[in-house]
Design an enzyme around this catalytic site. Sequence first.
Site, PDB file in Angstrom:
ATOM      1  N   SER A 153      -4.063  -3.980   0.343  1.00 50.70           N
ATOM      2  CA  SER A 153      -2.517  -3.823   0.959  1.00 50.70           C
ATOM      3  C   SER A 153      -2.783  -5.823   0.745  1.00 50.70           C
ATOM      4  O   SER A 153      -4.059  -5.271   2.353  1.00 50.70           O
ATOM      5  CB  SER A 153      -1.842  -3.924   1.237  1.00 50.70           C
ATOM      6  N   ALA A 154      -2.067  -7.069   0.005  1.00 47.72           N
ATOM      7  CA  ALA A 154      -3.327  -8.223   0.475  1.00 47.72           C
ATOM      8  C   ALA A 154      -2.519  -8.212   2.210  1.00 47.72           C
ATOM      9  O   ALA A 154      -3.547  -9.811   3.114  1.00 47.72           O
ATOM     10  CB  ALA A 154      -2.289  -8.871   0.176  1.00 47.72           C
ATOM     11  N   HIS A 155      -1.496  -8.233   2.812  1.00 47.99           N
ATOM     12  CA  HIS A 155      -1.286  -8.756   4.651  1.00 47.99           C
ATOM     13  C   HIS A 155      -2.151  -7.468   5.436  1.00 47.99           C
ATOM     14  O   HIS A 155      -2.022  -8.625   6.873  1.00 47.99           O
ATOM     15  CB  HIS A 155       0.229  -8.261   4.218  1.00 47.99           C
ATOM     16  N   THR A 163       8.873  -8.362 -13.502  1.00 45.24           N
ATOM     17  CA  THR A 163       8.008  -9.423 -13.906  1.00 45.24           C
ATOM     18  C   THR A 163       7.228  -9.630 -12.377  1.00 45.24           C
ATOM     19  O   THR A 163       7.989  -9.297 -11.355  1.00 45.24           O
ATOM     20  CB  THR A 163       9.151 -10.696 -13.614  1.00 45.24           C
ATOM     21  N   ALA A 190       1.381  -1.281  -0.168  1.00 49.03           N
ATOM     22  CA  ALA A 190       0.099  -0.025  -0.091  1.00 49.03           C
ATOM     23  C   ALA A 190       0.468   1.029  -0.041  1.00 49.03           C
ATOM     24  O   ALA A 190       0.565   2.376  -0.229  1.00 49.03           O
ATOM     25  CB  ALA A 190      -0.753  -0.208   1.190  1.00 49.03           C
ATOM     26  N   THR A 191       2.343   1.567   0.830  1.00 47.83           N
ATOM     27  CA  THR A 191       2.887   1.859   0.651  1.00 47.83           C
ATOM     28  C   THR A 191       3.182   2.606  -1.012  1.00 47.83           C
ATOM     29  O   THR A 191       3.319   3.701  -0.974  1.00 47.83           O
ATOM     30  CB  THR A 191       4.014   2.566   1.091  1.00 47.83           C
ATOM     31  N   CYS A 209       4.677   1.240  11.837  1.00 45.22           N
ATOM     32  CA  CYS A 209       5.306   1.984  10.837  1.00 45.22           C
ATOM     33  C   CYS A 209       6.209   2.718  11.909  1.00 45.22           C
ATOM     34  O   CYS A 209       7.039   3.532  10.910  1.00 45.22           O
ATOM     35  CB  CYS A 209       5.021   2.512   9.609  1.00 45.22           C
ATOM     36  N   ASN A 238      -6.518   3.384  10.782  1.00 43.90           N
ATOM     37  CA  ASN A 238      -5.678   2.338  10.805  1.00 43.90           C
ATOM     38  C   ASN A 238      -5.048   2.480  13.011  1.00 43.90           C
ATOM     39  O   ASN A 238      -4.982   1.026  12.895  1.00 43.90           O
ATOM     40  CB  ASN A 238      -4.041   2.299  10.672  1.00 43.90           C
TER      41      ASN A 238
END
Length: 393
Positions: free
Chosen positions: A202-204, A240, A71-72, A327, A154
């Site tokens: 963001s997946a995590h 890739t 996401a960053t 962060c 958040n």
Amino acid sequence: MRVYLDNNATTKIDPIVKVKMQPFFEELYGNPNSLHKYGMEVRPHLNEALGSMYDSLHAADEDDIIITSCATESNNAVLKGIFFKYILSNPEKNHIVTTSVEHPSVIDTLMFLSGHGVDVTYVDVDHEGGISANAMKAAVTDKTVLISMMWANNETGMIFPVDEVGAFAKEKGILFHSDAVQAIGKVPVNLSKTDVDYLTFSAHKFHGPKGIGGLYVKKGKALPNLFHGGEQMGGKRAGTLNVAYIVGMGLAMKQAVGHVEKMNSDVRRLRDKLEDAIAKIPDTIVVGPREKRTPNTLLVSLRGIEGESMLWDLNKAGIAASTGSACASESLEANPVMSAIGEDPELAHTAMRLSLSRFTTEAEIEYTIEVFTKAVERLRSISSTYAYTNEVA
Ligand code: PLP
């Protein structure tokens, strides 16, 4: 017992996501841009994953989803992309409206852009940690090119008025970006209903792998190419493709969105149980009304106790929580959202965040309540400021 209550920082991978990813490290390792069988056989999996992201977000086929590393990166890409595409060519429209409680990947990027002639207005939160749609609208001028407002915060979990601000931005012809990292899988995120031009995820944060994220771009709102040097992602982000992680993110998002109801029933019930128990402890403040928050989040301030001391006690008992954004976790500074709410400077140093997930159990919450209550008693018994405040009172 080990209890993980820091799910706004990151989540554990959903076991079925891990299983789904495995073949892409072993037999299905071809480069999807190669013309041979190894390449061709992974393409349908890539398309399926992207398709499930489009479906989960209710995006239209003509819209775009650019895969990023996190996401960053998505937040940097959208803000710098708008600078390159719109502001550089039309410096008359150089104003961006945002909130003072965005993630550092938005705030720091905007600060960087300020050094290049961009004018930024940071709208403050109200005393509950919420953002008023009217305050966002009032900050707009005839020079505004973009509004960037997160979907949910958040730290507090407070849900921001994306529907109203998105509709306003559309009406005024202003671009609208929302960082939805903390919203997906917790509240409905339906892009056929909410007017958003750019959306970060963001997946995590929803039980997918770390190191993979995305940026949704509405049809007609394309940005300059992010990375040059290849045709991947339609040339928008060369490099890739990380097929295993993209496949993992596709399934993780589908699963997360499919569990929104469970989050709002079972997880909300557990969060409320924890919150009710903590709120009973004297001199404790929970930030924001619970019905305006994501169902998994609780930011609490304990008068007379440093957030870090509390974390230490919980950590010794196997419970993971945080004092706020991961962060900034290495600097023992005041919690920035608490500072923004601003009623009492002490609160900013005593804040701690507890964030659950759909894998959190009742037994874990009961254990946390027991440990938490004892830790507060212990720390207050040795806190000189708490004793002093009570004497004065
Ligand atoms: N935006 C928000 C609201 C977040 O909570 C976070 C992570 O804490 C990020 C962006 C950054 O996410 P990532 O770790 O994927 O870069």
